[in-house]
Write a protein that holds these residues in place. Sequence first.
Motif, PDB file in Angstrom:
ATOM      1  N   ASP A  32      -2.043  -1.134 -10.236  1.00 54.77           N
ATOM      2  CA  ASP A  32      -1.615  -2.007  -8.918  1.00 54.77           C
ATOM      3  C   ASP A  32      -1.816  -3.328  -9.579  1.00 54.77           C
ATOM      4  O   ASP A  32      -2.771  -3.852  -9.375  1.00 54.77           O
ATOM      5  CB  ASP A  32      -2.845  -1.442  -7.941  1.00 54.77           C
TER       6      ASP A  32
ATOM      7  N   ARG B 239      -9.149   1.491  -1.718  1.00 53.43           N
ATOM      8  CA  ARG B 239      -8.122   1.966  -0.859  1.00 53.43           C
ATOM      9  C   ARG B 239      -7.511   3.206  -1.399  1.00 53.43           C
ATOM     10  O   ARG B 239      -7.046   4.358  -1.135  1.00 53.43           O
ATOM     11  CB  ARG B 239      -7.229   0.774  -0.579  1.00 53.43           C
TER      12      ARG B 239
ATOM     13  N   TYR C 273      -9.012  -2.918  -2.752  1.00 58.02           N
ATOM     14  CA  TYR C 273      -7.989  -2.233  -3.136  1.00 58.02           C
ATOM     15  C   TYR C 273      -8.186  -1.165  -4.064  1.00 58.02           C
ATOM     16  O   TYR C 273      -7.469   0.122  -4.108  1.00 58.02           O
ATOM     17  CB  TYR C 273      -6.908  -3.129  -4.098  1.00 58.02           C
TER      18      TYR C 273
ATOM     19  N   LYS D 136       4.496 -10.853  -2.532  1.00 55.79           N
ATOM     20  CA  LYS D 136       3.360 -11.780  -3.050  1.00 55.79           C
ATOM     21  C   LYS D 136       4.068 -12.673  -4.152  1.00 55.79           C
ATOM     22  O   LYS D 136       4.807 -13.537  -3.621  1.00 55.79           O
ATOM     23  CB  LYS D 136       2.416 -10.891  -4.006  1.00 55.79           C
TER      24      LYS D 136
ATOM     25  N   THR E  44      -7.766  -8.486  -5.563  1.00 57.50           N
ATOM     26  CA  THR E  44      -7.331  -9.716  -4.831  1.00 57.50           C
ATOM     27  C   THR E  44      -8.457  -9.888  -3.596  1.00 57.50           C
ATOM     28  O   THR E  44      -8.658 -10.900  -3.115  1.00 57.50           O
ATOM     29  CB  THR E  44      -6.031  -9.440  -3.919  1.00 57.50           C
TER      30      THR E  44
ATOM     31  N   SER F 297      -1.057  -8.226  -6.606  1.00 59.46           N
ATOM     32  CA  SER F 297      -0.921  -9.712  -6.465  1.00 59.46           C
ATOM     33  C   SER F 297      -0.777 -10.636  -7.707  1.00 59.46           C
ATOM     34  O   SER F 297      -0.784 -11.836  -7.884  1.00 59.46           O
ATOM     35  CB  SER F 297      -2.156 -10.130  -5.953  1.00 59.46           C
TER      36      SER F 297
ATOM     37  N   CYS G 157      -5.050  -7.825 -10.900  1.00 59.09           N
ATOM     38  CA  CYS G 157      -5.932  -8.763 -10.219  1.00 59.09           C
ATOM     39  C   CYS G 157      -6.595  -8.243  -8.930  1.00 59.09           C
ATOM     40  O   CYS G 157      -5.716  -8.019  -8.073  1.00 59.09           O
ATOM     41  CB  CYS G 157      -5.065  -9.873  -9.588  1.00 59.09           C
TER      42      CYS G 157
ATOM     43  N   VAL H 189       1.447   1.865  -3.535  1.00 58.58           N
ATOM     44  CA  VAL H 189       0.414   2.275  -4.234  1.00 58.58           C
ATOM     45  C   VAL H 189       0.068   3.935  -3.941  1.00 58.58           C
ATOM     46  O   VAL H 189      -0.179   4.513  -4.738  1.00 58.58           O
ATOM     47  CB  VAL H 189      -0.864   1.698  -3.988  1.00 58.58           C
TER      48      VAL H 189
ATOM     49  N   VAL I  37      -6.549  -1.829 -10.978  1.00 55.64           N
ATOM     50  CA  VAL I  37      -5.824  -2.904 -10.381  1.00 55.64           C
ATOM     51  C   VAL I  37      -5.869  -4.193 -11.241  1.00 55.64           C
ATOM     52  O   VAL I  37      -6.925  -4.553 -11.656  1.00 55.64           O
ATOM     53  CB  VAL I  37      -6.720  -3.336  -9.156  1.00 55.64           C
TER      54      VAL I  37
ATOM     55  N   THR J 224       0.809  -1.105   0.014  1.00 59.78           N
ATOM     56  CA  THR J 224      -0.199   0.001   0.068  1.00 59.78           C
ATOM     57  C   THR J 224       0.582   1.222  -0.047  1.00 59.78           C
ATOM     58  O   THR J 224       0.441   2.332  -0.507  1.00 59.78           O
ATOM     59  CB  THR J 224      -0.895   0.086   1.177  1.00 59.78           C
TER      60      THR J 224
HETATM   61  C1  LIG Z   1      -1.557  -7.041  -1.454  1.00 54.34           C
HETATM   62  C2  LIG Z   1      -2.264  -6.050  -2.198  1.00 54.34           C
HETATM   63  C3  LIG Z   1      -1.942  -4.597  -2.095  1.00 54.34           C
HETATM   64  C4  LIG Z   1      -1.028  -4.273  -0.901  1.00 54.34           C
HETATM   65  O1  LIG Z   1      -1.250  -4.634   0.481  1.00 54.34           O
HETATM   66  P1  LIG Z   1      -0.531  -4.545   1.596  1.00 54.34           P
HETATM   67  O2  LIG Z   1      -1.177  -5.205   2.792  1.00 54.34           O
HETATM   68  O3  LIG Z   1      -0.199  -3.140   2.051  1.00 54.34           O
HETATM   69  O4  LIG Z   1       0.943  -5.359   1.195  1.00 54.34           O
HETATM   70  C5  LIG Z   1      -2.382  -3.740  -2.898  1.00 54.34           C
HETATM   71  N1  LIG Z   1      -3.079  -4.109  -3.812  1.00 54.34           N
HETATM   72  C6  LIG Z   1      -3.617  -5.415  -4.097  1.00 54.34           C
HETATM   73  C7  LIG Z   1      -4.257  -5.604  -5.295  1.00 54.34           C
HETATM   74  C8  LIG Z   1      -2.875  -6.240  -3.410  1.00 54.34           C
HETATM   75  O5  LIG Z   1      -3.280  -7.751  -3.777  1.00 54.34           O
END
Ligand SMILES: *Cc1c(COP(=O)(O)O)cnc(C)c1O
Length: 382
Positions: free
Chosen positions: A173, A101, A98, A199, A148, A176, A146, A76, A144, A73
Amino acid sequence: MTTERAASETGDPLLLTPGPLTTSKRVKEVTVHDWGSRDATFLRINDAVLARMRDVVHGGNEFVTVPMQGSGTFAVEAMLTTFVPREGRVLLLVNGAYGHRAKRICEIAGRQAVVHETPEDTPPNLAEVERLLASQPITHVFAVHCETTSGILNPIAEIAALAARHGKRLLIDAMSAFGALPLDARELAFDAVAASSNKCIEGIPGLGFVICRTTALAATAGNATTLTLDLHDQWRNFERTGQYRFTPPIHVIVSFHQALEEFLAEGGVAGRGGRYAENCRVLIDGMRALGFEPLLADRLQAPIIVTFRMPADPRFVFQAFYDKLKDRGYVIYPGKLTVAESFRIGCIGRLYPDQMRGAVAAIGDILREMGVSSLKPAKAAA
Ligand SMILES: *Cc1c(COP(=O)(O)O)cnc(C)c1O
Protein backbone atom coordinates in the motif's frame (compact mmCIF):
# COMPACT_ATOMS: atom_id res chain seq x y z
CA MET A 1 -8.19 42.61 13.42
CA THR A 2 -8.20 41.58 9.79
CA THR A 3 -5.95 38.76 8.83
CA GLU A 4 -4.69 37.91 5.41
CA ARG A 5 -6.23 34.73 4.10
CA ALA A 6 -4.12 32.19 2.22
CA ALA A 7 -5.67 30.66 -0.91
CA SER A 8 -5.05 28.16 -3.67
CA GLU A 9 -4.95 29.04 -7.39
CA THR A 10 -8.74 28.77 -7.38
CA GLY A 11 -9.22 30.89 -4.26
CA ASP A 12 -9.95 27.98 -1.94
CA PRO A 13 -8.40 27.40 1.48
CA LEU A 14 -5.16 25.40 1.28
CA LEU A 15 -5.59 21.75 2.25
CA LEU A 16 -2.79 20.70 4.60
CA THR A 17 -4.31 17.23 4.66
CA PRO A 18 -3.24 13.79 3.45
CA GLY A 19 -5.64 13.79 0.48
CA PRO A 20 -7.87 14.87 -1.07
CA LEU A 21 -5.46 17.76 -1.33
CA THR A 22 -4.95 21.08 -3.05
CA THR A 23 -4.61 20.60 -6.81
CA SER A 24 -3.65 22.99 -9.59
CA LYS A 25 -6.25 25.07 -11.37
CA ARG A 26 -5.49 23.36 -14.67
CA VAL A 27 -6.09 19.90 -13.17
CA LYS A 28 -9.68 20.94 -12.50
CA GLU A 29 -10.15 23.02 -15.67
CA VAL A 30 -9.50 20.14 -18.05
CA THR A 31 -12.66 18.42 -16.80
CA VAL A 32 -15.12 20.89 -18.36
CA HIS A 33 -15.91 18.57 -21.27
CA ASP A 34 -17.89 15.43 -21.90
CA TRP A 35 -16.42 12.20 -23.19
CA GLY A 36 -18.03 8.85 -23.84
CA SER A 37 -16.52 5.98 -21.87
CA ARG A 38 -16.04 3.98 -25.10
CA ASP A 39 -14.77 6.99 -27.02
CA ALA A 40 -11.34 6.60 -28.63
CA THR A 41 -10.12 10.01 -27.41
CA PHE A 42 -10.86 9.12 -23.81
CA LEU A 43 -9.40 5.61 -24.13
CA ARG A 44 -6.14 7.04 -25.49
CA ILE A 45 -5.89 9.32 -22.47
CA ASN A 46 -6.63 6.38 -20.20
CA ASP A 47 -3.93 4.24 -21.85
CA ALA A 48 -1.37 7.02 -21.35
CA VAL A 49 -2.32 7.31 -17.67
CA LEU A 50 -1.90 3.57 -17.09
CA ALA A 51 1.47 3.47 -18.87
CA ARG A 52 2.77 6.47 -16.92
CA MET A 53 1.73 5.03 -13.58
CA ARG A 54 3.72 1.90 -14.38
CA ASP A 55 6.67 4.08 -15.39
CA VAL A 56 6.65 5.87 -12.01
CA VAL A 57 7.83 2.59 -10.43
CA HIS A 58 9.98 1.65 -13.46
CA GLY A 59 7.75 -1.36 -14.01
CA GLY A 60 8.75 -1.86 -17.67
CA ASN A 61 7.18 -4.70 -19.65
CA GLU A 62 6.86 -6.93 -16.61
CA PHE A 63 4.16 -4.79 -15.02
CA VAL A 64 0.70 -3.59 -15.94
CA THR A 65 -1.43 -0.91 -14.27
CA VAL A 66 -4.96 -2.00 -13.47
CA PRO A 67 -7.19 0.93 -12.51
CA MET A 68 -9.99 0.46 -9.98
CA GLN A 69 -12.91 2.86 -9.67
CA GLY A 70 -13.30 4.28 -6.18
CA SER A 71 -10.98 5.67 -3.53
CA GLY A 72 -7.62 4.22 -2.57
CA THR A 73 -9.14 1.64 -0.22
CA PHE A 74 -10.97 0.07 -3.17
CA ALA A 75 -7.58 -0.51 -4.78
CA VAL A 76 -6.12 -1.98 -1.56
CA GLU A 77 -9.10 -4.30 -1.14
CA ALA A 78 -8.89 -5.30 -4.81
CA MET A 79 -5.15 -5.99 -4.42
CA LEU A 80 -5.49 -8.12 -1.27
CA THR A 81 -8.53 -10.10 -2.40
CA THR A 82 -7.27 -10.68 -5.95
CA PHE A 83 -3.67 -11.60 -5.09
CA VAL A 84 -4.08 -13.60 -1.87
CA PRO A 85 -5.90 -16.83 -2.75
CA ARG A 86 -8.36 -18.55 -0.43
CA GLU A 87 -5.73 -21.08 0.60
CA GLY A 88 -3.06 -18.38 0.99
CA ARG A 89 -1.86 -16.67 4.15
CA VAL A 90 -0.80 -13.05 4.30
CA LEU A 91 1.51 -11.47 6.85
CA LEU A 92 0.22 -7.96 7.58
CA LEU A 93 2.74 -5.46 8.92
CA VAL A 94 0.61 -3.08 10.94
CA ASN A 95 1.57 0.21 12.60
CA GLY A 96 -1.46 2.38 12.02
CA ALA A 97 -5.02 2.70 10.73
CA TYR A 98 -4.26 1.59 7.17
CA GLY A 99 -2.65 -1.63 8.37
CA HIS A 100 -5.73 -2.24 10.55
CA ARG A 101 -7.92 -1.61 7.52
CA ALA A 102 -6.04 -4.31 5.58
CA LYS A 103 -6.70 -6.69 8.46
CA ARG A 104 -10.42 -5.90 8.30
CA ILE A 105 -10.41 -6.49 4.53
CA CYS A 106 -8.86 -9.93 5.08
CA GLU A 107 -11.36 -10.81 7.82
CA ILE A 108 -14.33 -9.92 5.62
CA ALA A 109 -12.92 -11.75 2.60
CA GLY A 110 -12.06 -14.80 4.71
CA ARG A 111 -8.34 -14.54 4.02
CA GLN A 112 -5.98 -15.99 6.60
CA ALA A 113 -3.81 -13.26 8.04
CA VAL A 114 -0.92 -13.20 10.46
CA VAL A 115 -0.48 -9.79 12.04
CA HIS A 116 2.81 -8.28 13.13
CA GLU A 117 1.83 -5.08 14.91
CA THR A 118 4.10 -2.41 16.31
CA PRO A 119 3.13 0.92 17.94
CA GLU A 120 2.31 3.76 15.56
CA ASP A 121 5.70 5.43 16.09
CA THR A 122 7.66 2.20 15.57
CA PRO A 123 8.60 0.45 12.31
CA PRO A 124 8.14 -3.33 12.07
CA ASN A 125 10.66 -5.45 13.95
CA LEU A 126 12.53 -7.04 11.06
CA ALA A 127 13.95 -9.89 13.16
CA GLU A 128 10.42 -10.79 14.24
CA VAL A 129 9.20 -10.52 10.64
CA GLU A 130 11.96 -12.89 9.60
CA ARG A 131 11.03 -15.34 12.36
CA LEU A 132 7.38 -15.31 11.20
CA LEU A 133 8.37 -15.82 7.56
CA ALA A 134 10.59 -18.75 8.50
CA SER A 135 8.11 -20.43 10.84
CA GLN A 136 4.68 -20.00 9.23
CA PRO A 137 3.19 -21.07 5.88
CA ILE A 138 2.93 -17.46 4.71
CA THR A 139 2.42 -16.81 0.98
CA HIS A 140 2.24 -13.00 0.90
CA VAL A 141 3.51 -10.01 2.85
CA PHE A 142 1.52 -6.76 2.99
CA ALA A 143 3.24 -3.51 3.96
CA VAL A 144 2.30 0.17 4.02
CA HIS A 145 5.06 2.37 2.56
CA CYS A 146 4.21 5.56 4.44
CA GLU A 147 1.64 4.85 7.20
CA THR A 148 -0.32 8.07 6.91
CA THR A 149 -1.78 7.62 10.41
CA SER A 150 1.40 9.02 11.95
CA GLY A 151 3.43 9.83 8.82
CA ILE A 152 5.97 7.10 9.57
CA LEU A 153 8.18 5.83 6.76
CA ASN A 154 8.29 2.04 6.86
CA PRO A 155 11.52 0.31 5.69
CA ILE A 156 10.09 -0.97 2.42
CA ALA A 157 13.42 -2.01 0.85
CA GLU A 158 14.35 -4.13 3.88
CA ILE A 159 10.87 -5.67 3.97
CA ALA A 160 11.08 -6.46 0.24
CA ALA A 161 14.50 -8.06 0.70
CA LEU A 162 13.22 -10.25 3.56
CA ALA A 163 10.13 -11.32 1.59
CA ALA A 164 12.26 -12.14 -1.45
CA ARG A 165 14.78 -14.10 0.63
CA HIS A 166 11.95 -16.26 1.97
CA GLY A 167 10.20 -16.62 -1.38
CA LYS A 168 7.10 -14.61 -0.33
CA ARG A 169 5.11 -12.26 -2.58
CA LEU A 170 5.04 -8.61 -1.53
CA LEU A 171 1.94 -6.38 -1.78
CA ILE A 172 2.47 -2.68 -1.02
CA ASP A 173 0.00 0.00 0.00
CA ALA A 174 2.06 2.90 -1.33
CA MET A 175 -0.90 5.28 -1.44
CA SER A 176 0.46 8.35 0.35
CA ALA A 177 4.07 7.89 -0.81
CA PHE A 178 3.48 7.09 -4.48
CA GLY A 179 5.12 9.72 -6.69
CA ALA A 180 6.95 11.38 -3.78
CA LEU A 181 9.17 8.64 -2.42
CA PRO A 182 11.16 6.34 -4.70
CA LEU A 183 9.77 2.85 -5.28
CA ASP A 184 11.67 1.07 -8.03
CA ALA A 185 10.62 -2.32 -9.40
CA ARG A 186 14.16 -2.83 -10.70
CA GLU A 187 15.54 -2.60 -7.17
CA LEU A 188 12.95 -4.26 -4.99
CA ALA A 189 10.69 -7.19 -5.75
CA PHE A 190 6.93 -6.83 -5.39
CA ASP A 191 3.88 -8.33 -7.04
CA ALA A 192 1.61 -5.32 -6.64
CA VAL A 193 1.56 -1.69 -5.51
CA ALA A 194 -1.64 0.22 -4.73
CA ALA A 195 -1.95 3.98 -5.32
CA SER A 196 -4.72 6.51 -5.92
CA SER A 197 -5.54 9.62 -7.92
CA ASN A 198 -5.76 12.09 -5.03
CA LYS A 199 -2.41 11.90 -3.26
CA CYS A 200 1.09 12.86 -4.39
CA ILE A 201 0.35 12.94 -8.12
CA GLU A 202 -2.05 15.75 -7.15
CA GLY A 203 -5.18 14.65 -9.00
CA ILE A 204 -8.81 14.75 -7.91
CA PRO A 205 -10.33 11.79 -6.02
CA GLY A 206 -12.18 8.88 -7.58
CA LEU A 207 -9.75 6.32 -8.94
CA GLY A 208 -7.36 3.78 -7.47
CA PHE A 209 -4.56 1.94 -9.24
CA VAL A 210 -2.83 -1.36 -8.70
CA ILE A 211 0.44 -1.76 -10.55
CA CYS A 212 0.77 -5.51 -10.97
CA ARG A 213 3.51 -7.94 -11.96
CA THR A 214 1.85 -9.43 -15.03
CA THR A 215 2.91 -13.04 -14.39
CA ALA A 216 1.57 -12.87 -10.83
CA LEU A 217 -1.67 -11.22 -11.95
CA ALA A 218 -2.15 -13.89 -14.62
CA ALA A 219 -2.16 -16.53 -11.87
CA THR A 220 -4.98 -14.87 -9.88
CA ALA A 221 -7.99 -15.98 -11.97
CA GLY A 222 -10.85 -16.98 -9.69
CA ASN A 223 -9.33 -15.55 -6.50
CA ALA A 224 -11.53 -12.47 -6.21
CA THR A 225 -14.34 -12.39 -3.67
CA THR A 226 -16.35 -9.70 -5.49
CA LEU A 227 -17.15 -8.98 -9.12
CA THR A 228 -16.32 -5.28 -8.94
CA LEU A 229 -12.93 -5.59 -7.20
CA ASP A 230 -11.60 -8.41 -9.37
CA LEU A 231 -8.33 -7.05 -10.79
CA HIS A 232 -7.84 -10.11 -12.96
CA ASP A 233 -11.20 -9.63 -14.66
CA GLN A 234 -10.63 -5.87 -14.98
CA TRP A 235 -7.25 -6.55 -16.61
CA ARG A 236 -8.51 -9.30 -18.96
CA ASN A 237 -11.27 -6.98 -20.09
CA PHE A 238 -8.74 -4.25 -20.91
CA GLU A 239 -6.69 -6.80 -22.84
CA ARG A 240 -9.74 -7.86 -24.82
CA THR A 241 -11.50 -4.54 -25.39
CA GLY A 242 -9.28 -1.70 -24.12
CA GLN A 243 -12.26 -0.58 -22.04
CA TYR A 244 -13.51 -0.54 -18.47
CA ARG A 245 -16.03 -3.19 -17.44
CA PHE A 246 -18.19 -0.61 -15.65
CA THR A 247 -18.55 3.18 -15.93
CA PRO A 248 -15.15 4.80 -15.31
CA PRO A 249 -14.78 8.18 -13.56
CA ILE A 250 -13.91 9.80 -16.88
CA HIS A 251 -13.39 13.32 -15.60
CA VAL A 252 -11.12 12.06 -12.83
CA ILE A 253 -9.01 10.18 -15.38
CA VAL A 254 -8.72 13.11 -17.79
CA SER A 255 -7.84 15.32 -14.84
CA PHE A 256 -5.30 12.77 -13.62
CA HIS A 257 -3.68 12.80 -17.06
CA GLN A 258 -3.09 16.53 -16.61
CA ALA A 259 -1.82 15.92 -13.07
CA LEU A 260 0.72 13.42 -14.44
CA GLU A 261 1.89 15.99 -17.02
CA GLU A 262 2.53 18.45 -14.20
CA PHE A 263 4.21 15.74 -12.12
CA LEU A 264 6.61 14.95 -14.99
CA ALA A 265 7.22 18.66 -15.65
CA GLU A 266 8.24 19.03 -12.00
CA GLY A 267 10.85 16.31 -12.44
CA GLY A 268 8.87 13.22 -11.42
CA VAL A 269 9.57 11.57 -8.07
CA ALA A 270 12.78 13.54 -7.47
CA GLY A 271 11.17 16.93 -8.14
CA ARG A 272 7.89 16.27 -6.39
CA GLY A 273 9.52 14.50 -3.46
CA GLY A 274 12.06 17.31 -3.20
CA ARG A 275 9.37 19.98 -2.88
CA TYR A 276 7.51 17.94 -0.25
CA ALA A 277 10.73 17.37 1.69
CA GLU A 278 11.30 21.13 1.77
CA ASN A 279 7.66 21.71 2.80
CA CYS A 280 8.11 19.19 5.58
CA ARG A 281 11.37 20.73 6.78
CA VAL A 282 9.86 24.23 6.88
CA LEU A 283 6.86 22.89 8.79
CA ILE A 284 8.81 20.88 11.37
CA ASP A 285 11.45 23.57 11.95
CA GLY A 286 8.76 26.23 12.30
CA MET A 287 6.57 24.19 14.63
CA ARG A 288 9.57 23.18 16.77
CA ALA A 289 10.56 26.85 17.03
CA LEU A 290 7.05 27.59 18.33
CA GLY A 291 7.45 24.77 20.88
CA PHE A 292 5.47 21.89 19.33
CA GLU A 293 6.83 18.35 19.51
CA PRO A 294 6.57 16.02 16.50
CA LEU A 295 5.47 12.49 17.41
CA LEU A 296 8.14 10.82 15.30
CA ALA A 297 11.91 10.89 15.41
CA ASP A 298 13.27 12.70 12.33
CA ARG A 299 14.77 9.51 10.88
CA LEU A 300 11.28 7.88 10.82
CA GLN A 301 9.44 10.88 9.38
CA ALA A 302 8.23 10.65 5.78
CA PRO A 303 7.81 14.05 4.04
CA ILE A 304 4.05 13.51 3.65
CA ILE A 305 2.26 14.40 6.86
CA VAL A 306 3.55 15.36 10.31
CA THR A 307 1.92 14.40 13.61
CA PHE A 308 2.38 16.83 16.51
CA ARG A 309 1.67 16.03 20.14
CA MET A 310 -1.34 17.83 21.57
CA PRO A 311 -0.24 20.54 24.05
CA ALA A 312 -1.50 19.98 27.60
CA ASP A 313 -2.26 23.69 28.22
CA PRO A 314 -6.09 23.89 28.60
CA ARG A 315 -6.04 27.15 26.63
CA PHE A 316 -5.08 25.11 23.58
CA VAL A 317 -8.57 24.04 22.43
CA PHE A 318 -8.09 22.06 19.24
CA GLN A 319 -11.44 22.90 17.64
CA ALA A 320 -10.86 26.63 18.15
CA PHE A 321 -7.32 26.27 16.82
CA TYR A 322 -8.62 24.41 13.76
CA ASP A 323 -11.35 27.00 13.09
CA LYS A 324 -8.99 29.96 13.43
CA LEU A 325 -6.51 28.30 11.11
CA LYS A 326 -9.24 27.66 8.56
CA ASP A 327 -10.29 31.34 8.79
CA ARG A 328 -6.75 32.17 7.72
CA GLY A 329 -6.99 29.81 4.74
CA TYR A 330 -5.29 26.69 6.10
CA VAL A 331 -7.29 23.51 6.55
CA ILE A 332 -5.59 20.83 8.62
CA TYR A 333 -6.79 17.31 9.38
CA PRO A 334 -9.73 17.79 11.77
CA GLY A 335 -9.11 14.85 14.08
CA LYS A 336 -6.57 12.39 15.30
CA LEU A 337 -5.96 8.93 13.91
CA THR A 338 -3.14 8.05 16.24
CA VAL A 339 -3.53 6.49 19.68
CA ALA A 340 -1.38 9.31 21.10
CA GLU A 341 -3.12 12.66 21.72
CA SER A 342 -2.05 14.53 18.61
CA PHE A 343 -3.01 16.43 15.48
CA ARG A 344 -1.64 16.21 11.95
CA ILE A 345 -0.53 18.70 9.30
CA GLY A 346 0.07 17.52 5.74
CA CYS A 347 2.81 18.81 3.45
CA ILE A 348 1.63 17.29 0.15
CA GLY A 349 -0.47 18.74 -2.66
CA ARG A 350 -0.06 21.97 -4.63
CA LEU A 351 1.70 23.63 -1.70
CA TYR A 352 5.04 25.40 -1.64
CA PRO A 353 7.54 26.18 1.12
CA ASP A 354 6.36 29.82 1.30
CA GLN A 355 2.84 28.63 2.01
CA MET A 356 4.16 26.33 4.74
CA ARG A 357 5.95 29.34 6.22
CA GLY A 358 2.64 31.20 6.04
CA ALA A 359 0.90 28.36 7.87
CA VAL A 360 3.51 28.36 10.65
CA ALA A 361 3.24 32.15 11.01
CA ALA A 362 -0.57 31.88 11.22
CA ILE A 363 -0.23 29.18 13.89
CA GLY A 364 2.09 31.47 15.90
CA ASP A 365 -0.48 34.30 15.70
CA ILE A 366 -3.30 31.99 16.78
CA LEU A 367 -1.35 30.71 19.78
CA ARG A 368 -0.84 34.32 20.94
CA GLU A 369 -4.54 35.04 20.36
CA MET A 370 -5.53 31.98 22.41
CA GLY A 371 -3.09 32.91 25.16
CA VAL A 372 -1.34 29.55 25.02
CA SER A 373 1.91 29.83 26.93
CA SER A 374 3.28 26.28 26.90
CA LEU A 375 3.12 23.70 24.13
CA LYS A 376 4.43 20.87 26.28
CA PRO A 377 2.37 17.70 25.69
CA ALA A 378 0.59 16.04 28.61
CA LYS A 379 2.96 13.09 28.79
CA ALA A 380 6.67 13.06 28.16
CA ALA A 381 7.59 11.89 24.65
CA ALA A 382 7.59 8.09 24.56
C1 LIG B 1 -5.08 7.56 1.68
C2 LIG B 1 -4.61 6.20 2.00
C3 LIG B 1 -5.36 5.06 1.63
C4 LIG B 1 -6.69 5.15 0.93
O1 LIG B 1 -7.63 5.90 1.60
P1 LIG B 1 -8.98 6.33 0.86
O2 LIG B 1 -9.66 7.19 1.87
O3 LIG B 1 -9.73 5.11 0.53
O4 LIG B 1 -8.57 7.06 -0.38
C5 LIG B 1 -4.81 3.82 1.89
N1 LIG B 1 -3.63 3.70 2.49
C6 LIG B 1 -2.89 4.76 2.86
C7 LIG B 1 -1.55 4.53 3.49
C8 LIG B 1 -3.36 6.05 2.62
O5 LIG B 1 -2.62 7.12 2.98
